[in-house]
Each structure stands twice: as C-alpha cells, then as structure tokens.
Motif scaffolding. Structure first.
Motif, PDB file in Angstrom:
ATOM      1  N   ASP A  14       0.878  -1.159   0.000  1.00 34.89           N
ATOM      2  CA  ASP A  14       0.000   0.000   0.000  1.00 34.89           C
ATOM      3  C   ASP A  14       0.920   1.216   0.000  1.00 34.89           C
ATOM      4  N   VAL A  15       0.987   1.896  -1.138  1.00 30.76           N
ATOM      5  CA  VAL A  15       1.901   3.024  -1.322  1.00 30.76           C
ATOM      6  C   VAL A  15       1.077   4.265  -1.628  1.00 30.76           C
ATOM      7  N   LEU A  56      12.324  -3.143  -1.245  1.00 31.62           N
ATOM      8  CA  LEU A  56      11.098  -2.518  -0.743  1.00 31.62           C
ATOM      9  C   LEU A  56      11.397  -1.612   0.445  1.00 31.62           C
ATOM     10  N   ALA A  57      12.273  -2.038   1.324  1.00 33.50           N
ATOM     11  CA  ALA A  57      12.640  -1.200   2.473  1.00 33.50           C
ATOM     12  C   ALA A  57      13.284   0.100   2.013  1.00 33.50           C
ATOM     13  N   ASP A  58      14.084   0.046   0.951  1.00 34.56           N
ATOM     14  CA  ASP A  58      14.722   1.250   0.418  1.00 34.56           C
ATOM     15  C   ASP A  58      13.725   2.162  -0.292  1.00 34.56           C
ATOM     16  N   LEU A  59      12.751   1.576  -0.995  1.00 28.42           N
ATOM     17  CA  LEU A  59      11.801   2.362  -1.779  1.00 28.42           C
ATOM     18  C   LEU A  59      10.717   3.023  -0.938  1.00 28.42           C
ATOM     19  N   LEU A  60      10.192   2.312   0.044  1.00 24.70           N
ATOM     20  CA  LEU A  60       9.001   2.763   0.760  1.00 24.70           C
ATOM     21  C   LEU A  60       9.318   3.797   1.835  1.00 24.70           C
ATOM     22  N   ASP A  65       3.865   4.364   3.862  1.00 19.74           N
ATOM     23  CA  ASP A  65       3.668   3.176   3.039  1.00 19.74           C
ATOM     24  C   ASP A  65       3.860   1.911   3.854  1.00 19.74           C
ATOM     25  N   ARG A  66       3.387   0.797   3.266  1.00 20.28           N
ATOM     26  CA  ARG A  66       3.639  -0.488   3.921  1.00 20.28           C
ATOM     27  C   ARG A  66       3.661  -1.591   2.881  1.00 20.28           C
ATOM     28  N   ALA A  67       4.345  -2.645   3.223  1.00 18.12           N
ATOM     29  CA  ALA A  67       4.407  -3.843   2.392  1.00 18.12           C
ATOM     30  C   ALA A  67       4.393  -5.053   3.321  1.00 18.12           C
ATOM     31  N   HIS A  68       3.800  -6.119   2.842  1.00 17.68           N
ATOM     32  CA  HIS A  68       3.743  -7.372   3.593  1.00 17.68           C
ATOM     33  C   HIS A  68       4.230  -8.491   2.682  1.00 17.68           C
ATOM     34  N   VAL A  69       4.990  -9.415   3.244  1.00 15.02           N
ATOM     35  CA  VAL A  69       5.456 -10.589   2.522  1.00 15.02           C
ATOM     36  C   VAL A  69       5.020 -11.802   3.335  1.00 15.02           C
TER      37      VAL A  69
END
Length: 95
Positions: A14-15, A56-60, A65-69
């Motif tokens: 979610d960006v 993803l850690a570098d981009l977000l 923002d958040r990302a899940h794996v």
C-alpha cells in the motif's frame, strides 16, 4: 530454505505516492507469477526474497507506506472468485 529452492510468497503493498506505487509495481512484476493490482504471488529463492525485502525497504516511506510478505503453502487449494485465474507455476525459465 536454501538459496536454490523456490518458495511461494504473497507480496502486497500500500503506497501513497502514485509515482512510487508504479515504481514498486514495475519492480515486483519481474518476480510475479500471479496476482493483480497490489497483490503478487511470487516464487522466490532465499536470495531473491532478501533482495525484494531490501529493495522494498529502500523504496518505501515507512511513515506512509507499507508492504507485507507472506509465505504461502503451494500445496493448499486456492479458492478463486470472479475473474480469477490460476497462476502459471509449472514452468520456470532461468536465464
């Protein structure tokens, strides 16, 4: 998980920023075998998983923002609704 073995993951994000969202989507498209919009099914090696997490850690932006794996069990039956289609998982091309 060895570096050579592939495991099925669900990567979702979610960006807030549209430009960054397109950049994240384009990046993850290289790994996906299925999914849509901001949810991608990806067969990843341990090295690829580390790379995806690092990128993803570098981009977000962690404040917005958040990302899940999520690691998935490929043996489980999928419930597909609507226009869903089974992702291609039987053929991999290694270049």
């Amino acid at each position: 998980m060895s570096d050579a073995a592939r495991t099925l993951f669900l990567v979702c994000y979610d960006v807030c920023d549209n430009k960054l969202r397109r950049r994240v989507q384009k990046y993850l498209m290289a790994y996906r075998v299925g999914g849509q919009k901001s949810f991608f099914e990806c067969w990843l090696t341990a090295a690829e998983l580390r790379e995806v997490r690092r990128t993803l850690a570098d981009l977000l932006d962690p404040s917005e923002d958040r990302a899940h794996v999520f690691q998935l069990d490929p043996r489980m039956r999928r419930d597909m609704l609507g226009r869903a289609t089974e992702p291609v998982t039987d053929v991999f091309l290694i270049v």
